[in-house]
Motif scaffolding. Sequence first.
Motif, PDB file in Angstrom:
ATOM      1  N   ARG A  84       0.828  -1.211   0.000  1.00 22.51           N
ATOM      2  CA  ARG A  84       0.000   0.000   0.000  1.00 22.51           C
ATOM      3  C   ARG A  84       0.859   1.258   0.000  1.00 22.51           C
ATOM      4  O   ARG A  84       0.536   2.248  -0.659  1.00 22.51           O
ATOM      5  N   ARG A  95       2.102  -8.140 -16.417  1.00 17.49           N
ATOM      6  CA  ARG A  95       0.789  -7.505 -16.619  1.00 17.49           C
ATOM      7  C   ARG A  95       0.432  -7.443 -18.096  1.00 17.49           C
ATOM      8  O   ARG A  95      -0.723  -7.655 -18.478  1.00 17.49           O
ATOM      9  N   SER A 116      -5.841 -15.232   1.162  1.00 17.68           N
ATOM     10  CA  SER A 116      -6.840 -14.654   0.285  1.00 17.68           C
ATOM     11  C   SER A 116      -6.851 -13.128   0.283  1.00 17.68           C
ATOM     12  O   SER A 116      -6.929 -12.511  -0.777  1.00 17.68           O
ATOM     13  N   ARG A 117      -6.772 -12.519   1.450  1.00 16.50           N
ATOM     14  CA  ARG A 117      -6.909 -11.061   1.476  1.00 16.50           C
ATOM     15  C   ARG A 117      -5.765 -10.359   0.744  1.00 16.50           C
ATOM     16  O   ARG A 117      -5.986  -9.310   0.112  1.00 16.50           O
ATOM     17  N   HIS A 120      -6.355 -11.000  -3.177  1.00 16.56           N
ATOM     18  CA  HIS A 120      -7.418 -10.156  -3.738  1.00 16.56           C
ATOM     19  C   HIS A 120      -7.010  -8.685  -3.761  1.00 16.56           C
ATOM     20  O   HIS A 120      -7.457  -7.937  -4.651  1.00 16.56           O
ATOM     21  N   HIS A 121      -6.155  -8.265  -2.838  1.00 15.51           N
ATOM     22  CA  HIS A 121      -5.650  -6.890  -2.899  1.00 15.51           C
ATOM     23  C   HIS A 121      -4.868  -6.673  -4.192  1.00 15.51           C
ATOM     24  O   HIS A 121      -5.033  -5.651  -4.867  1.00 15.51           O
ATOM     25  N   VAL A 123      -5.086  -8.518  -7.015  1.00 18.81           N
ATOM     26  CA  VAL A 123      -6.009  -8.657  -8.152  1.00 18.81           C
ATOM     27  C   VAL A 123      -6.855  -7.392  -8.317  1.00 18.81           C
ATOM     28  O   VAL A 123      -7.078  -6.927  -9.450  1.00 18.81           O
ATOM     29  N   ASP A 124      -7.297  -6.821  -7.219  1.00 19.39           N
ATOM     30  CA  ASP A 124      -8.156  -5.630  -7.283  1.00 19.39           C
ATOM     31  C   ASP A 124      -7.408  -4.400  -7.782  1.00 19.39           C
ATOM     32  O   ASP A 124      -8.041  -3.398  -8.148  1.00 19.39           O
ATOM     33  N   ASN A 125      -6.076  -4.454  -7.788  1.00 20.46           N
ATOM     34  CA  ASN A 125      -5.284  -3.300  -8.215  1.00 20.46           C
ATOM     35  C   ASN A 125      -4.585  -3.502  -9.555  1.00 20.46           C
ATOM     36  O   ASN A 125      -3.699  -2.730  -9.918  1.00 20.46           O
ATOM     37  N   SER A 129      -9.901  -6.540 -15.213  1.00 19.63           N
ATOM     38  CA  SER A 129     -10.351  -7.819 -14.665  1.00 19.63           C
ATOM     39  C   SER A 129      -9.398  -8.909 -15.128  1.00 19.63           C
ATOM     40  O   SER A 129      -9.463  -9.363 -16.266  1.00 19.63           O
TER      41      SER A 129
END
Length: 223
Positions: A84, A95, A116-117, A120-121, A123-125, A129
């Motif tokens: 972060r 990418r 998982s968390r 997903h952080h 993947v979400d950035n 998709s």
Amino acid sequence: MTHSTPAAVLWDMDGTLINSEPYWISAEVDLVESFGGEWTHDDAMAVVGSGLFNSARAMQAKGVQLDEQTIVDRLTDRVMTQLRESGIPWRPGARELLLELRKASIPTALVTMSISRMAHHVVDNLGFSGFDAVISGDDVENPKPHPQPYRVGAAALGVDIAHCVAIEDSPPGATSAFSAGATVVGVPFMVEIPEDQTHALWPTLDGRTLEHLSELHAKVSTR
């Protein structure tokens, strides 16, 4: 040359999609030293690519007096804080190749031993998709190098693992994908990967395309 487009491409995360290994090593060193122990470069290299609970047990042996789950949570919290604060360091070409696969409607799954968390952080950035499925360390009973993670990844996409290409940067990950039955591309980063656990070793994903993956998969499929 014969081409055989893979039914899906399965991706490792740490060291393959993102350059997070230095963050993990920093977190490991800080935690072990906080208990008066020493975490060497060799210690760090020995757990690259394996399950986090394996890392936790190795750190307990170095004097970390915490249960495995707490160690995993503390390491993950520290790495996520670094991601972060500094941004996500994408590996060269990763990418771009992933985006090409998505534009070509090739199914993709992330198969990582991070929990998982964190998965997903990342993947979400991505900015698009990127994955149809995310398999993390807390989704499987047996971590890499066991074949289960990649078998679960292929099953989540509804495809035969033998028709998939997997991209990995570490010996445990390559062994997991190879023993599961995928066509394996090794892209060594922090540690070397044995040639007998891959079908190709590429120094980087920079400049690599779906065509390259298809050519390799065709060679493997016709053996």
